[in-house]
Write a protein that holds these residues in place. Structure first.
Motif, mmCIF file in Angstrom:
data_model
loop_
_atom_site.group_PDB
_atom_site.id
_atom_site.type_symbol
_atom_site.label_atom_id
_atom_site.label_comp_id
_atom_site.label_asym_id
_atom_site.label_seq_id
_atom_site.Cartn_x
_atom_site.Cartn_y
_atom_site.Cartn_z
ATOM 1 N N GLY A 11 0.921 -1.359 0.001
ATOM 2 C CA GLY A 11 -0.176 -0.156 0.059
ATOM 3 C C GLY A 11 0.930 1.376 0.014
ATOM 4 N N ILE A 12 1.734 1.314 0.866
ATOM 5 C CA ILE A 12 2.775 2.286 0.887
ATOM 6 C C ILE A 12 3.475 2.729 -0.721
ATOM 7 C CG2 ILE A 12 4.862 3.164 1.943
ATOM 8 C CD1 ILE A 12 4.306 2.200 4.481
ATOM 9 N N GLY A 102 -4.098 11.542 2.537
ATOM 10 C CA GLY A 102 -2.826 11.601 2.862
ATOM 11 C C GLY A 102 -1.992 12.670 2.461
ATOM 12 N N VAL B 74 -4.936 -0.880 2.079
ATOM 13 C CA VAL B 74 -5.533 0.506 1.939
ATOM 14 C C VAL B 74 -5.051 1.715 3.058
ATOM 15 C CG1 VAL B 74 -7.798 1.616 2.007
ATOM 16 C CG2 VAL B 74 -7.667 -0.566 1.037
ATOM 17 N N GLY B 76 -1.816 1.787 3.937
ATOM 18 C CA GLY B 76 -0.631 1.946 3.270
ATOM 19 C C GLY B 76 -0.746 2.997 2.137
ATOM 20 N N ILE B 77 -1.843 2.903 1.742
ATOM 21 C CA ILE B 77 -1.889 4.053 0.464
ATOM 22 C C ILE B 77 -2.103 5.439 0.960
ATOM 23 C CG2 ILE B 77 -3.400 4.992 -1.242
ATOM 24 C CD1 ILE B 77 -4.662 2.148 -1.782
ATOM 25 N N LEU B 78 -2.613 5.521 2.025
ATOM 26 C CA LEU B 78 -2.461 6.812 2.784
ATOM 27 C C LEU B 78 -1.105 7.178 3.450
ATOM 28 C CD1 LEU B 78 -5.389 8.073 5.478
ATOM 29 C CD2 LEU B 78 -2.846 8.642 6.074
ATOM 30 N N LEU B 79 -0.574 6.223 4.033
ATOM 31 C CA LEU B 79 0.553 6.545 4.385
ATOM 32 C C LEU B 79 1.834 6.799 3.378
ATOM 33 C CD1 LEU B 79 1.522 3.671 7.338
ATOM 34 C CD2 LEU B 79 1.619 6.211 7.362
ATOM 35 N N GLY B 80 1.639 6.059 2.290
ATOM 36 C CA GLY B 80 2.562 6.285 1.028
ATOM 37 C C GLY B 80 2.382 7.760 0.352
ATOM 38 N N SER B 81 1.207 8.033 0.295
ATOM 39 C CA SER B 81 0.723 9.285 -0.215
ATOM 40 C C SER B 81 1.152 10.466 0.576
ATOM 41 C CB SER B 81 -0.827 9.490 -0.356
ATOM 42 O OG SER B 81 -1.031 10.734 -0.379
ATOM 43 N N LEU B 82 1.054 10.224 1.889
ATOM 44 C CA LEU B 82 1.536 11.052 3.077
ATOM 45 C C LEU B 82 3.185 11.432 2.932
ATOM 46 C CD1 LEU B 82 0.927 13.190 5.434
ATOM 47 C CD2 LEU B 82 1.303 10.989 7.007
ATOM 48 N N ALA B 84 5.205 10.564 0.281
ATOM 49 C CA ALA B 84 5.380 11.375 -1.099
ATOM 50 C C ALA B 84 5.086 12.770 -0.975
ATOM 51 C CB ALA B 84 4.598 10.643 -2.220
ATOM 52 N N ALA B 85 4.094 13.123 -0.444
ATOM 53 C CA ALA B 85 3.551 14.641 -0.294
ATOM 54 C C ALA B 85 4.433 15.215 0.468
ATOM 55 C CB ALA B 85 1.953 14.740 0.019
ATOM 56 N N THR B 87 7.591 14.662 1.535
ATOM 57 C CA THR B 87 9.146 14.570 1.259
ATOM 58 C C THR B 87 9.233 15.419 -0.245
ATOM 59 O OG1 THR B 87 8.894 12.457 0.181
ATOM 60 C CG2 THR B 87 9.862 12.549 2.122
ATOM 61 N N GLY B 88 8.053 15.373 -0.980
ATOM 62 C CA GLY B 88 8.082 16.266 -2.378
ATOM 63 C C GLY B 88 7.751 17.743 -2.129
ATOM 64 N N THR B 90 4.553 18.787 -1.678
ATOM 65 C CA THR B 90 3.348 18.996 -2.302
ATOM 66 C C THR B 90 1.927 18.741 -1.237
ATOM 67 O OG1 THR B 90 3.535 16.673 -3.117
ATOM 68 C CG2 THR B 90 4.224 18.291 -4.505
ATOM 69 N N PHE B 91 2.361 18.636 0.117
ATOM 70 C CA PHE B 91 1.460 18.373 0.962
ATOM 71 C C PHE B 91 0.491 19.637 1.094
ATOM 72 C CE2 PHE B 91 -0.818 18.155 5.034
ATOM 73 C CZ PHE B 91 -1.055 16.984 5.102
ATOM 74 N N ARG B 92 -0.765 19.723 1.013
ATOM 75 C CA ARG B 92 -1.523 20.789 1.120
ATOM 76 C C ARG B 92 -2.823 20.463 1.782
ATOM 77 N NH1 ARG B 92 -3.973 24.969 -3.067
ATOM 78 N NH2 ARG B 92 -3.749 22.841 -4.486
#
Lengths: 175, 131
Positions: A11-12, A102, B74, B76-82, B84-85, B87-88, B90-92
């Motif tokens: 997922g990550i 996220g 599922v 993990g998707i939240l964590l991975g996106s967090l 990426a956002a 470190t990149g 682009t978190f807003r």
């Protein structure tokens, strides 16, 4: 325990890639539904083309088993119409809603709560649905190759060619 | 606007996702999916308040209220996106998407109600079609 950890890591990785490709945004999802921005279609078709080759290769080698869902026209068509209607309103799908949250798009949270609510409603409707929509046009576990009665590789190759032609057209049209 | 340098080609990110899918099927025997986890979550929440309701509903027997591979996928998707956002850069925090704002103005309540209703209809359809 090990399986749960693998789920989290998978997922990550997926969430990371979704975020980097900017496909977690409402604007991208609505852009796709309004046929104005094909970023999501490019992402999805690329993933399908690559995974299709790998999974079928492993399947031919007897290393993995396929997960084929039943084709039940009534449930598939009515379910798809409802899904599309809801997707257009929410602007996120079940997996990407978590990713959108996220990256700080907290309107996705109302959608997530709505989806849990929708799941609870579905659990109550299920007995009724098994006697109606699940009875209409049940073809069992069919695939395109099995319906055509041919090997899967020609289907995969044609699918990839069509995808590449679509990609070229998207780039030409700047979609 | 965020810098375009932060954005990866959808073809590249999609192809890499394809490789992650292959590895997941190969190593864990798991295909990507998300909507089943919403049923499990609903069942878990309901079993806190009304366990007899959950045990009385056939669908909660078929899709048991427990945390499995997909549920953590599922999450993990939240964590991975967090990751990426953050470190990149682009978190807003955003209550109303840009396209929504352009059409309906800054209307977070209207957006929230629409998102909730859309989510409920979407999930009902997704479960019906077994997606």
């Amino acid at each position: 325990m090990k399986l749960i950890l693998m789920g989290l890591v998978t997922g990550i990785l997926f969430g990371f890639l979704l975020q980097k490709a900017t496909v977690l945004r409402y604007d991208r999802q609505l852009g796709a539904l309004r046929l104005k921005d094909m970023t999501i279609v490019k992402f999805m078709l690329s993933a399908v083309c690559v995974s299709m080759v790998g999974v079928y290769l492993l399947h031919d080698l007897g290393m993995v088993s396929l997960s084929i869902k039943s084709t039940i026209l009534g449930a598939n068509i009515i379910g798809a119409i409802l899904f599309g209607l809801g997707w257009g309103l929410l602007g996120y799908c079940p997996g990407t809603s978590l990713g959108a949250l996220g990256e700080g798009r907290y309107d996705a949270l109302w959608g997530i709560i709505g989806m849990v609510f929708g799941a609870a409603v579905f659990a109550r409707a299920y007995p009724f649905l098994t006697e109606t929509v699940y009875q209409w046009g049940d073809y069992g576990k069919v695939t395109i190759p099995s319906a055509l009665g041919i090997n899967h590789w020609p289907v995969i190759i044609v699918f990839i060619i069509i995808s590449l032609l679509l990609f070229r057209w998207f780039e030409k049209m700047k979609l | 606007m965020e810098s375009s340098k932060q954005q990866w080609s959808p073809y590249l990110a999609g192809a890499l996702t394809g490789i992650v899918i292959i590895l997941s099927v190969w190593i864990a025997g798991q295909y990507f999916g998300a909507s089943t986890s919403f049923v499990r979550t609903a069942g878990i929440i309901e079993s806190v308040f009304a366990p007899e309701t959950v045990s009385g509903l056939e669908y909660y027997q078929r899709v048991a209220p427990r945390l499995d591979w997909q549920w953590f996928f599922v999450a993990g998707i939240l964590l991975g996106s967090l990751i990426a956002a953050k470190t990149g850069g682009t978190f807003r925090w955003q209550a109303v998407p840009d396209m929504w704002r352009g059409r309906f103005g800054n209307t977070p309540v209207k957006r929230g109600v629409t998102a909730f209703a859309g989510g409920a209809v979407l999930m009902f359809g997704a479960r019906m079609a077994d997606g």
